[in-house]
Each structure stands twice: as C-alpha cells, then as structure tokens.
Write a protein that holds these residues in place. Structure first.
Motif, PDB file in Angstrom:
ATOM      1  N   ILE A  93      -2.151  13.339   4.663  1.00  0.00           N
ATOM      2  CA  ILE A  93      -2.072  12.376   3.559  1.00  0.00           C
ATOM      3  C   ILE A  93      -3.218  12.753   2.527  1.00  0.00           C
ATOM      4  O   ILE A  93      -4.265  13.355   2.838  1.00  0.00           O
ATOM      5  N   PHE A  94      -2.834  12.800   1.341  1.00  0.00           N
ATOM      6  CA  PHE A  94      -3.761  13.116   0.159  1.00  0.00           C
ATOM      7  C   PHE A  94      -4.263  11.762  -0.288  1.00  0.00           C
ATOM      8  O   PHE A  94      -5.674  12.143  -0.486  1.00  0.00           O
ATOM      9  N   GLY A  95      -3.677  10.802  -0.331  1.00  0.00           N
ATOM     10  CA  GLY A  95      -4.481   9.599  -0.783  1.00  0.00           C
ATOM     11  C   GLY A  95      -3.568   8.327  -0.749  1.00  0.00           C
ATOM     12  O   GLY A  95      -2.606   8.275  -0.148  1.00  0.00           O
ATOM     13  N   PHE A  96      -4.132   7.326  -1.582  1.00  0.00           N
ATOM     14  CA  PHE A  96      -3.370   6.038  -1.302  1.00  0.00           C
ATOM     15  C   PHE A  96      -3.463   5.401  -2.794  1.00  0.00           C
ATOM     16  O   PHE A  96      -4.106   5.613  -3.746  1.00  0.00           O
ATOM     17  N   SER A  97      -2.175   4.460  -3.111  1.00  0.00           N
ATOM     18  CA  SER A  97      -2.147   4.021  -4.320  1.00  0.00           C
ATOM     19  C   SER A  97      -1.501   2.718  -3.919  1.00  0.00           C
ATOM     20  O   SER A  97      -1.378   2.000  -3.037  1.00  0.00           O
ATOM     21  N   ILE A  98      -0.759   2.090  -5.071  1.00  0.00           N
ATOM     22  CA  ILE A  98      -0.008   0.749  -5.054  1.00  0.00           C
ATOM     23  C   ILE A  98       1.329   0.814  -5.309  1.00  0.00           C
ATOM     24  O   ILE A  98       1.534   1.647  -6.546  1.00  0.00           O
ATOM     25  N   GLY A 126      12.382  13.296  11.686  1.00  0.00           N
ATOM     26  CA  GLY A 126      13.743  13.840  11.262  1.00  0.00           C
ATOM     27  C   GLY A 126      13.813  14.130   9.871  1.00  0.00           C
ATOM     28  O   GLY A 126      14.636  14.761   9.384  1.00  0.00           O
ATOM     29  N   VAL A 127      12.750  13.894   8.689  1.00  0.00           N
ATOM     30  CA  VAL A 127      12.911  14.129   7.420  1.00  0.00           C
ATOM     31  C   VAL A 127      11.411  14.838   7.069  1.00  0.00           C
ATOM     32  O   VAL A 127      10.144  14.301   7.616  1.00  0.00           O
ATOM     33  N   THR A 128      11.524  15.745   6.329  1.00  0.00           N
ATOM     34  CA  THR A 128      10.296  16.675   6.144  1.00  0.00           C
ATOM     35  C   THR A 128       9.794  15.815   4.899  1.00  0.00           C
ATOM     36  O   THR A 128      10.317  15.530   3.989  1.00  0.00           O
ATOM     37  N   LEU A 129       8.384  15.381   4.979  1.00  0.00           N
ATOM     38  CA  LEU A 129       7.572  14.967   3.965  1.00  0.00           C
ATOM     39  C   LEU A 129       6.875  15.963   3.348  1.00  0.00           C
ATOM     40  O   LEU A 129       6.385  16.725   4.070  1.00  0.00           O
ATOM     41  N   GLU A 130       6.820  15.706   1.937  1.00  0.00           N
ATOM     42  CA  GLU A 130       6.501  16.909   1.211  1.00  0.00           C
ATOM     43  C   GLU A 130       5.464  16.644   0.369  1.00  0.00           C
ATOM     44  O   GLU A 130       5.286  15.238  -0.192  1.00  0.00           O
ATOM     45  N   PRO A 131       4.173  17.386  -0.034  1.00  0.00           N
ATOM     46  CA  PRO A 131       3.353  16.948  -1.085  1.00  0.00           C
ATOM     47  C   PRO A 131       3.848  16.235  -2.266  1.00  0.00           C
ATOM     48  O   PRO A 131       4.607  16.607  -2.820  1.00  0.00           O
ATOM     49  N   GLY A 132       3.044  15.287  -2.360  1.00  0.00           N
ATOM     50  CA  GLY A 132       3.665  14.127  -3.628  1.00  0.00           C
ATOM     51  C   GLY A 132       4.689  13.093  -3.189  1.00  0.00           C
ATOM     52  O   GLY A 132       4.958  12.430  -3.954  1.00  0.00           O
ATOM     53  N   ASP A 133       5.088  13.280  -1.946  1.00  0.00           N
ATOM     54  CA  ASP A 133       5.999  12.025  -1.473  1.00  0.00           C
ATOM     55  C   ASP A 133       5.094  10.685  -1.187  1.00  0.00           C
ATOM     56  O   ASP A 133       4.105  10.993  -0.958  1.00  0.00           O
ATOM     57  N   VAL A 134       5.879   9.676  -1.774  1.00  0.00           N
ATOM     58  CA  VAL A 134       5.370   8.252  -1.282  1.00  0.00           C
ATOM     59  C   VAL A 134       5.959   7.488  -0.130  1.00  0.00           C
ATOM     60  O   VAL A 134       7.235   7.453  -0.252  1.00  0.00           O
ATOM     61  N   LEU A 173       0.812  -1.090  -0.036  1.00  0.00           N
ATOM     62  CA  LEU A 173      -0.004  -0.045  -0.023  1.00  0.00           C
ATOM     63  C   LEU A 173       0.780   1.205   0.045  1.00  0.00           C
ATOM     64  O   LEU A 173       1.957   1.456   0.861  1.00  0.00           O
ATOM     65  N   ALA A 174       0.455   2.172  -1.048  1.00  0.00           N
ATOM     66  CA  ALA A 174       1.288   3.505  -0.937  1.00  0.00           C
ATOM     67  C   ALA A 174       0.517   4.496  -0.476  1.00  0.00           C
ATOM     68  O   ALA A 174      -0.687   4.671  -0.794  1.00  0.00           O
ATOM     69  N   VAL A 175       1.093   5.409   0.343  1.00  0.00           N
ATOM     70  CA  VAL A 175       0.505   6.578   1.193  1.00  0.00           C
ATOM     71  C   VAL A 175       1.319   7.834   0.083  1.00  0.00           C
ATOM     72  O   VAL A 175       2.430   7.949   0.066  1.00  0.00           O
ATOM     73  N   VAL A 176       0.311   8.769  -0.163  1.00  0.00           N
ATOM     74  CA  VAL A 176       0.652   9.677  -1.016  1.00  0.00           C
ATOM     75  C   VAL A 176       0.517  10.960  -0.010  1.00  0.00           C
ATOM     76  O   VAL A 176      -0.479  11.285   0.375  1.00  0.00           O
ATOM     77  N   ILE A 177       1.465  11.710   0.223  1.00  0.00           N
ATOM     78  CA  ILE A 177       1.393  12.804   1.265  1.00  0.00           C
ATOM     79  C   ILE A 177       0.987  14.191   0.400  1.00  0.00           C
ATOM     80  O   ILE A 177       1.279  14.245  -0.729  1.00  0.00           O
ATOM     81  N   GLY A 178       0.078  14.701   1.174  1.00  0.00           N
ATOM     82  CA  GLY A 178      -0.741  15.812   0.711  1.00  0.00           C
ATOM     83  C   GLY A 178      -0.167  17.334   1.374  1.00  0.00           C
ATOM     84  O   GLY A 178      -0.433  18.245   0.669  1.00  0.00           O
ATOM     85  N   ARG A 179       0.278  17.214   2.703  1.00  0.00           N
ATOM     86  CA  ARG A 179       0.652  18.537   3.250  1.00  0.00           C
ATOM     87  C   ARG A 179       2.049  18.164   3.930  1.00  0.00           C
ATOM     88  O   ARG A 179       2.305  16.915   4.336  1.00  0.00           O
ATOM     89  N   THR A 180       2.814  19.320   3.804  1.00  0.00           N
ATOM     90  CA  THR A 180       4.158  19.079   4.480  1.00  0.00           C
ATOM     91  C   THR A 180       4.011  18.521   5.750  1.00  0.00           C
ATOM     92  O   THR A 180       3.292  19.163   6.770  1.00  0.00           O
ATOM     93  N   ALA A 181       4.793  17.478   6.056  1.00  0.00           N
ATOM     94  CA  ALA A 181       4.852  17.034   7.672  1.00  0.00           C
ATOM     95  C   ALA A 181       6.175  17.096   8.242  1.00  0.00           C
ATOM     96  O   ALA A 181       7.209  16.415   7.503  1.00  0.00           O
ATOM     97  N   PHE A 182       6.496  17.712   9.438  1.00  0.00           N
ATOM     98  CA  PHE A 182       7.740  17.560   9.925  1.00  0.00           C
ATOM     99  C   PHE A 182       7.338  17.538  11.607  1.00  0.00           C
ATOM    100  O   PHE A 182       6.548  18.714  12.036  1.00  0.00           O
TER     101      PHE A 182
END
Length: 307
Positions: A175-180, A256-264, A155-164
């Motif tokens: 979370i923006f959404g989900f994929s494979i 410790g790692v910034t998650l940005e919109p579009g990261d998986v 299961l892939a999680v697609v990030i929708g908002r910057t997370a730190f």
C-alpha cells in the motif's frame, strides 16, 4: 505526507498540473523545491508512486530541508485556497468492492434486489480511469440516462508495489497510501446484473482531495467516514465495520489480478445510500455532495445537468 495534484489560480486552474505536499493549509510545490535543491524527483503523483521508496525518501528530505519558511524559494508555497486541485492521479485501474458493510448488504437487498445473505467472498467490479474526476469538479447528471443517481463514500487504497498472489500478512506492504472515492452510481443503469455502465460513466469516480501516505495512517481499519448531501448527513460509519478488511481485499484481488502501483481499490460503502432511503432519494442538478474520511479530508463535488 499529504500529496496532491494542483494548478495555480483558484478560479481558472492556470498552468499544468503540479505535484504538491499539503501541510497546515499550505501547498508546497515539490518540483520547485527539487529544482532549488538540485534533487531528482518525479513531477506527477503517478510517477512518484511508481518510483517507490526512493521518491518518498527524497520528498521527505526536501520537506525537512525547507521546513523553515524563510529558506523556501520563490514560487514554492501557495495557500490551499489559492490553488485548484485535480484528482491526485489517474489510476491504471479502479477496483470497486460491493456489499462490504453489513448494514449496506441489508439495505441493498431491500432496495436493489441483491442477495440478503452476506457474501462469502468480496464482490468486485471495475470503474474505468475515465470515470475519475477531481475535488470540486462536477458530477455529470444526464437525465436521459438516469433518474437514480446515487452516492457512496468509500475509503480508497492506493497501491504502491506490484501485488500478485500476496497473502493477507503481506498485503499492507503493498500500500502506498489512502484517499477518498465517491462511488457514484446510476441505479437504473444496471444491465442484467452488471454494474459497469451503472458505475463507470464519466465523472462517476470523484477522487481526492489528497493521497495520505500509509505511514500517516497507522490503522486504516479504524477511520470514521461520512457523506453529506447539501449539508445533510446521509452516511456515517467507521471502516472497522467492513465485512472484508483491507488485507483480505488485497489478497483476494491479487489472487488472480495483478495490482500495480497507482491502482486504486474503492473498499466499499456503508449504509445510507439514496436507494436505501424511505422513500428513495437521488442526486439532482444543483446538489453538492461531500464525502469525508478521518485523517484524509473532505471530497466535495457539485452535481450539474449534463444533457
């Protein structure tokens, strides 16, 4: 919404990639709808994700406005079988999670010399964006580099908002959404325990076929997932069996790692990988791999000789 990236022409994929929404076997071209309505909408899925809630709200209004088929402008609708799908987007980064299902920890300790004890915190690695390939695109089998090409349905999680430094309680709001993702791995290319080349080669991250927005999947921790090779089921499990659930993964990574919109985030594979079979089984040219996740769909890719 079920969002995808497509081009027209089932055989040739003619034209530039376009952003679409899939429903009932049809693909609606969101750019055509936006132009017809005089609306402002990003033209690719990564930009759409980065645009935040305003883009989702605009797309929802468009789909509602053109729910009546008779109102849709020419060129706005295609049958799914008449288009060529690409990977939904090219992530800024892909963060993989190893050993995140208990039974996979056990089989990996037998076949891949990993620790037999459950990891006390998430095991993380990265896959480069160049590894991404889309539905139907080939997984490249280079026999000069590997004789142990393996599969992993995730299961892939697609990030929708910057997370730190977000908490587990805040995680789902990012979370923006989900994929494979099929976390393809060359088991004989681990180098001193490092997985980057093993998992990061070109085509080793099949991704898609769609991104389903988070509102469409109320409980991502209760999804069936499975994988077939040439029609034979190899993996079958449910996301409820993750050792570290999605909220914990986002909190841990963002510490410790910034998650940005579009990261998986590829959230880990259940048991049933080829290396764990007795005797081991690995992919060869001519094989077809199908990874399925409930509510999302099936990601199918052929294996081709790349020497």
């Amino acid at each position: 919404m079920r969002l995808l990236t497509f081009s027209t022409g089932a055989a040739t994929g003619e034209g530039a990639p376009r952003l679409g929404a899939e429903a009932d076997g049809l693909v609606l071209d969101l750019a055509v709808l936006a132009d017809h309505a005089g609306a402002d909408l990003p033209r690719d899925l990564l930009s759409f994700v980065q645009a935040g809630p305003a883009a989702r709200e605009a797309a929802t209004r468009l789909l509602d406005a053109y729910a009546d088929a008779s109102a849709r402008p020419e060129g706005a609708v295609h049958r799914l079988e008449d288009v060529t799908l690409a990977a939904p987007l090219r992530p800024g980064k892909i963060i993989g999670v190893g050993l995140n299902y208990v039974e996979h920890v056990e089989e990996s300790s037998r076949s891949l010399d990993t620790d037999k004890e459950l990891p006390p915190r998430p095991v993380l690695f990265s896959k480069p964006a160049t590894a991404v390939t889309g539905p139907g695109a080939p997984i490249l089998h280079n026999g000069d580099l590997t004789q142990q090409l393996d599969w992993e349905c995730e299961l892939a999680v697609v990030i929708g908002r910057t997370a730190f430094r977000v908490s587990e309680e805040e995680a789902y709001g990012h979370i923006f959404g989900f994929s494979i993702v099929n976390d393809v791995s060359a088991r004989d290319q681990r180098r001193s325990g490092q997985w980057f080349f093993s998992k990061g080669q070109d085509s080793y991250a099949p991704f898609g076929p769609v991104v389903v927005t988070a509102d469409e999947i109320p409980d991502p921790m209760a999804l069936d997932l499975s994988l077939r090779v040439n029609g034979v089921t190899k993996q079958k499990s449910n996301t409820r069996h993750m050792l570290f659930p999605i909220a914990r993964l986002i909190a841990d990574i963002s510490s410790g790692v910034t998650l940005e919109p579009g990261d998986v985030i590829a959230t880990g594979s259940p048991s049933g990988v080829g290396a764990g079979m007795v005797p081991p089984e690995f992919l060869v040219p001519g094989d077809t791999v199908e990874a399925t996740v409930e509510r999302i769909g099936t990601l199918s890719n052929p294996v081709v000789d790349a020497r």
